[in-house]
Design a protein around this motif. Structure first.
Motif, PDB file in Angstrom:
ATOM      1  N   ILE A 176       0.883  -1.170   0.000  1.00 20.40           N
ATOM      2  CA  ILE A 176       0.000   0.000   0.000  1.00 20.40           C
ATOM      3  C   ILE A 176       0.916   1.214   0.000  1.00 20.40           C
ATOM      4  CG2 ILE A 176      -1.821   1.260   1.188  1.00 20.40           C
ATOM      5  CD1 ILE A 176      -2.720  -1.495   0.260  1.00 20.40           C
ATOM      6  N   ALA A 177       0.906   1.972  -1.090  1.00 22.79           N
ATOM      7  CA  ALA A 177       1.796   3.124  -1.245  1.00 22.79           C
ATOM      8  C   ALA A 177       0.954   4.391  -1.312  1.00 22.79           C
ATOM      9  CB  ALA A 177       2.621   2.981  -2.523  1.00 22.79           C
ATOM     10  N   THR A 178       1.224   5.352  -0.426  1.00 22.99           N
ATOM     11  CA  THR A 178       0.378   6.536  -0.391  1.00 22.99           C
ATOM     12  C   THR A 178       1.059   7.760  -0.996  1.00 22.99           C
ATOM     13  OG1 THR A 178       0.993   7.620   1.710  1.00 22.99           O
ATOM     14  CG2 THR A 178      -0.427   5.654   1.841  1.00 22.99           C
ATOM     15  N   THR A 179       0.220   8.638  -1.485  1.00 19.32           N
ATOM     16  CA  THR A 179       0.637   9.948  -1.972  1.00 19.32           C
ATOM     17  C   THR A 179      -0.298  10.985  -1.374  1.00 19.32           C
ATOM     18  OG1 THR A 179       0.931  11.323  -3.960  1.00 19.32           O
ATOM     19  CG2 THR A 179      -0.809   9.661  -4.030  1.00 19.32           C
ATOM     20  N   ARG A 180       0.221  12.164  -1.131  1.00 13.69           N
ATOM     21  CA  ARG A 180      -0.616  13.202  -0.501  1.00 13.69           C
ATOM     22  C   ARG A 180      -1.813  13.554  -1.366  1.00 13.69           C
ATOM     23  NH1 ARG A 180       2.162  18.814   1.097  1.00 13.69           N
ATOM     24  NH2 ARG A 180       2.280  18.935  -1.173  1.00 13.69           N
ATOM     25  N   SER A 181      -1.635  13.505  -2.686  1.00 16.14           N
ATOM     26  CA  SER A 181      -2.718  13.812  -3.612  1.00 16.14           C
ATOM     27  C   SER A 181      -2.592  12.946  -4.855  1.00 16.14           C
ATOM     28  CB  SER A 181      -2.693  15.298  -4.003  1.00 16.14           C
ATOM     29  OG  SER A 181      -3.610  15.557  -5.050  1.00 16.14           O
ATOM     30  N   MET A 182      -3.705  12.416  -5.322  1.00 11.71           N
ATOM     31  CA  MET A 182      -3.684  11.614  -6.538  1.00 11.71           C
ATOM     32  C   MET A 182      -3.422  12.464  -7.772  1.00 11.71           C
ATOM     33  SD  MET A 182      -3.924   8.526  -5.545  1.00 11.71           S
ATOM     34  CE  MET A 182      -4.260   7.607  -7.054  1.00 11.71           C
ATOM     35  N   ILE A 228      -1.850   2.160  -5.010  1.00  9.33           N
ATOM     36  CA  ILE A 228      -1.547   3.569  -4.742  1.00  9.33           C
ATOM     37  C   ILE A 228      -2.816   4.248  -4.237  1.00  9.33           C
ATOM     38  CG2 ILE A 228      -0.723   5.735  -5.716  1.00  9.33           C
ATOM     39  CD1 ILE A 228       0.758   4.070  -7.851  1.00  9.33           C
ATOM     40  N   LEU A 229      -2.747   4.766  -3.010  1.00  7.00           N
ATOM     41  CA  LEU A 229      -3.897   5.406  -2.388  1.00  7.00           C
ATOM     42  C   LEU A 229      -3.531   6.807  -1.916  1.00  7.00           C
ATOM     43  CD1 LEU A 229      -5.256   2.461  -0.178  1.00  7.00           C
ATOM     44  CD2 LEU A 229      -5.910   3.059  -2.515  1.00  7.00           C
ATOM     45  N   GLU A 230      -4.529   7.644  -1.782  1.00  3.26           N
ATOM     46  CA  GLU A 230      -4.313   9.028  -1.344  1.00  3.26           C
ATOM     47  C   GLU A 230      -4.360   9.128   0.174  1.00  3.26           C
ATOM     48  OE1 GLU A 230      -5.857  12.641  -3.574  1.00  3.26           O
ATOM     49  OE2 GLU A 230      -7.253  12.581  -1.875  1.00  3.26           O
ATOM     50  N   CYS A 231      -3.374   9.823   0.743  1.00  2.00           N
ATOM     51  CA  CYS A 231      -3.376  10.082   2.189  1.00  2.00           C
ATOM     52  C   CYS A 231      -2.542  11.312   2.479  1.00  2.00           C
ATOM     53  CB  CYS A 231      -2.825   8.888   2.962  1.00  2.00           C
ATOM     54  SG  CYS A 231      -2.831   9.146   4.758  1.00  2.00           S
ATOM     55  N   ASP A 232      -3.198  12.357   2.933  1.00  2.00           N
ATOM     56  CA  ASP A 232      -2.512  13.561   3.392  1.00  2.00           C
ATOM     57  C   ASP A 232      -2.323  13.414   4.900  1.00  2.00           C
ATOM     58  OD1 ASP A 232      -1.660  16.045   4.217  1.00  2.00           O
ATOM     59  OD2 ASP A 232      -3.244  17.173   3.207  1.00  2.00           O
ATOM     60  N   THR A 233      -1.097  13.096   5.327  1.00  2.00           N
ATOM     61  CA  THR A 233      -0.865  12.814   6.744  1.00  2.00           C
ATOM     62  C   THR A 233      -0.938  14.063   7.622  1.00  2.00           C
ATOM     63  OG1 THR A 233       1.527  12.911   6.341  1.00  2.00           O
ATOM     64  CG2 THR A 233       0.499  10.734   6.322  1.00  2.00           C
ATOM     65  N   GLY A 234      -1.121  15.227   7.017  1.00  2.00           N
ATOM     66  CA  GLY A 234      -1.351  16.436   7.797  1.00  2.00           C
ATOM     67  C   GLY A 234      -2.825  16.696   8.037  1.00  2.00           C
ATOM     68  N   ASP A 235      -3.687  15.782   7.573  1.00  2.00           N
ATOM     69  CA  ASP A 235      -5.135  15.960   7.655  1.00  2.00           C
ATOM     70  C   ASP A 235      -5.768  14.701   8.245  1.00  2.00           C
ATOM     71  OD1 ASP A 235      -7.849  16.268   7.281  1.00  2.00           O
ATOM     72  OD2 ASP A 235      -7.733  16.718   5.136  1.00  2.00           O
ATOM     73  N   PRO A 236      -6.206  14.735   9.511  1.00  2.00           N
ATOM     74  CA  PRO A 236      -6.782  13.540  10.139  1.00  2.00           C
ATOM     75  C   PRO A 236      -7.949  12.933   9.367  1.00  2.00           C
ATOM     76  CG  PRO A 236      -6.287  15.185  11.810  1.00  2.00           C
ATOM     77  CD  PRO A 236      -6.072  15.851  10.480  1.00  2.00           C
ATOM     78  N   SER A 237      -8.763  13.756   8.712  1.00  2.00           N
ATOM     79  CA  SER A 237      -9.893  13.209   7.955  1.00  2.00           C
ATOM     80  C   SER A 237      -9.401  12.435   6.737  1.00  2.00           C
ATOM     81  CB  SER A 237     -10.850  14.330   7.528  1.00  2.00           C
ATOM     82  OG  SER A 237     -10.214  15.235   6.631  1.00  2.00           O
ATOM     83  N   SER A 238      -8.302  12.891   6.133  1.00  2.00           N
ATOM     84  CA  SER A 238      -7.711  12.168   5.008  1.00  2.00           C
ATOM     85  C   SER A 238      -7.151  10.828   5.474  1.00  2.00           C
ATOM     86  CB  SER A 238      -6.602  13.006   4.366  1.00  2.00           C
ATOM     87  OG  SER A 238      -5.973  12.313   3.314  1.00  2.00           O
ATOM     88  N   ILE A 239      -6.558  10.816   6.661  1.00  2.00           N
ATOM     89  CA  ILE A 239      -6.024   9.562   7.220  1.00  2.00           C
ATOM     90  C   ILE A 239      -7.151   8.561   7.447  1.00  2.00           C
ATOM     91  CG2 ILE A 239      -4.921   8.536   9.251  1.00  2.00           C
ATOM     92  CD1 ILE A 239      -3.295  11.168   9.482  1.00  2.00           C
ATOM     93  N   GLU A 240      -8.278   9.019   7.983  1.00  2.00           N
ATOM     94  CA  GLU A 240      -9.405   8.124   8.225  1.00  2.00           C
ATOM     95  C   GLU A 240      -9.954   7.566   6.919  1.00  2.00           C
ATOM     96  OE1 GLU A 240     -12.423   9.826  10.646  1.00  2.00           O
ATOM     97  OE2 GLU A 240     -11.089  10.228  12.338  1.00  2.00           O
ATOM     98  N   SER A 241     -10.054   8.416   5.905  1.00  2.00           N
ATOM     99  CA  SER A 241     -10.540   7.949   4.601  1.00  2.00           C
ATOM    100  C   SER A 241      -9.579   6.928   4.003  1.00  2.00           C
ATOM    101  CB  SER A 241     -10.698   9.136   3.637  1.00  2.00           C
ATOM    102  OG  SER A 241     -11.678  10.037   4.094  1.00  2.00           O
ATOM    103  N   PHE A 242      -8.287   7.188   4.162  1.00  2.00           N
ATOM    104  CA  PHE A 242      -7.270   6.277   3.639  1.00  2.00           C
ATOM    105  C   PHE A 242      -7.337   4.906   4.303  1.00  2.00           C
ATOM    106  CE2 PHE A 242      -2.999   4.776   5.035  1.00  2.00           C
ATOM    107  CZ  PHE A 242      -2.702   4.024   3.901  1.00  2.00           C
ATOM    108  N   THR A 243      -7.455   4.877   5.616  1.00  2.00           N
ATOM    109  CA  THR A 243      -7.485   3.577   6.301  1.00  2.00           C
ATOM    110  C   THR A 243      -8.759   2.799   5.955  1.00  2.00           C
ATOM    111  OG1 THR A 243      -8.300   4.689   8.298  1.00  2.00           O
ATOM    112  CG2 THR A 243      -5.955   4.209   8.201  1.00  2.00           C
ATOM    113  N   SER A 244      -9.854   3.502   5.766  1.00  2.00           N
ATOM    114  CA  SER A 244     -11.086   2.832   5.339  1.00  2.00           C
ATOM    115  C   SER A 244     -10.902   2.214   3.955  1.00  2.00           C
ATOM    116  CB  SER A 244     -12.253   3.821   5.311  1.00  2.00           C
ATOM    117  OG  SER A 244     -12.564   4.280   6.608  1.00  2.00           O
ATOM    118  N   GLU A 245     -10.260   2.935   3.060  1.00  2.00           N
ATOM    119  CA  GLU A 245     -10.006   2.424   1.716  1.00  2.00           C
ATOM    120  C   GLU A 245      -9.019   1.263   1.758  1.00  2.00           C
ATOM    121  OE1 GLU A 245     -10.523   2.093  -2.339  1.00  2.00           O
ATOM    122  OE2 GLU A 245     -11.659   3.251  -0.861  1.00  2.00           O
TER     123      GLU A 245
END
Length: 239
Positions: free
Chosen positions: A30-36, A53-70
């Motif tokens: 699972i490889a993340t990028t701040r923005s797709m 490849i999934l999106e995850c902005d680690t400076g944004d808790p809501s983005s982290i939650e969306s990423f882990t759900s995905e």
């Protein structure tokens, strides 16, 4: 085969992690990028068929939650064996303790400390970590009090402060997670001064050497290593 999750994987150290791990096609990555919308050509070029490849902005808790759900959807019941909290920033390296910009420090703490904290928290909430998961928080020698005392003049104050905070987070996670995952090991790692965009001018270490060393350390961790700070060579770093 093991499942690896690497944050900040579209360039630098994260990209090299993917490149080396993808050489074993059976590894799930699972490889993340701040923005797709970022340039992902390099990441796609080194990825295997089992790289997601999934999106995850680690400076944004809501983005982290969306990423882990995905991630939970993508893994379909599999658990993450290696969580590599690699994403980080060193955006104002010229600042010292007498010129700290409050917003700059807050941003670096948000990404470099709160990001890994919320990532692990969210992975636990989603039941995504294996009982013997290995969690690595990417630190720096600049997060060590002992190392900084040997540097004159001091440098990268906001970055160093945030990485010292990450080191303390690692110590807390190493204890708190034992109540959730019986055989978990959490460490922080100094990759060395690597020739990446963040490493900047003067860096001396090739990415493949740093990442190869860190993977060797990660794959050889023992129970007694929980909560410790290592270099890419496996040497323990003084706090």
């Amino acid at each position: 085969m093991p499942v690896y999750c690497i944050t900040g994987a579209n360039r630098g150290l994260g990209l090299e992690f993917v490149r080396q791990l993808a050489k074993t096609p059976d590894n799930t990555i699972i490889a993340t990028t701040r923005s797709m919308s970022s340039d992902l050509d390099d990441l796609k070029a080194v990825s295997s068929s089992n790289t997601h490849i999934l999106e995850c902005d680690t400076g944004d808790p809501s983005s982290i939650e969306s990423f882990t759900s995905e991630t939970k959807k993508v893994l379909s019941g599999k658990k993450v064996d290696f969580l590599l909290n690699n994403a980080g920033v060193n955006s104002v390296p010229t600042q010292n303790s007498l010129s700290i910009g409050p917003e700059d420090l807050q941003r670096e703490i948000s990404i470099n400390v709160i990001g890994p904290a919320k990532t692990v928290e969210s992975f636990i909430a989603q039941d995504l970590l294996a009982q013997n998961a290995r969690i690595m928080n990417m630190s720096s020698g600049l997060g060590s009090m002992s190392v900084n005392l040997s540097i004159n003049p001091r440098k990268c104050a906001t970055y160093g402060i945030s990485k010292a905070g990450l080191n303390m987070l690692t110590v807390h996670q190493s204890g708190d997670l034992k109540g959730k995952l019986s055989d978990v090991i959490v460490i922080c790692m100094d990759p060395g001064w690597v020739k990446t965009r963040m490493g900047g001018e003067g860096a001396v270490l090739e990415p493949e050497v740093s990442i190869g060393g860190m993977l060797k350390v990660l794959h050889g961790l023992k129970d007694g290593d929980n909560g410790k700070f290592f270099t890419y060579t496996g040497e323990e770093v003084k706090w």
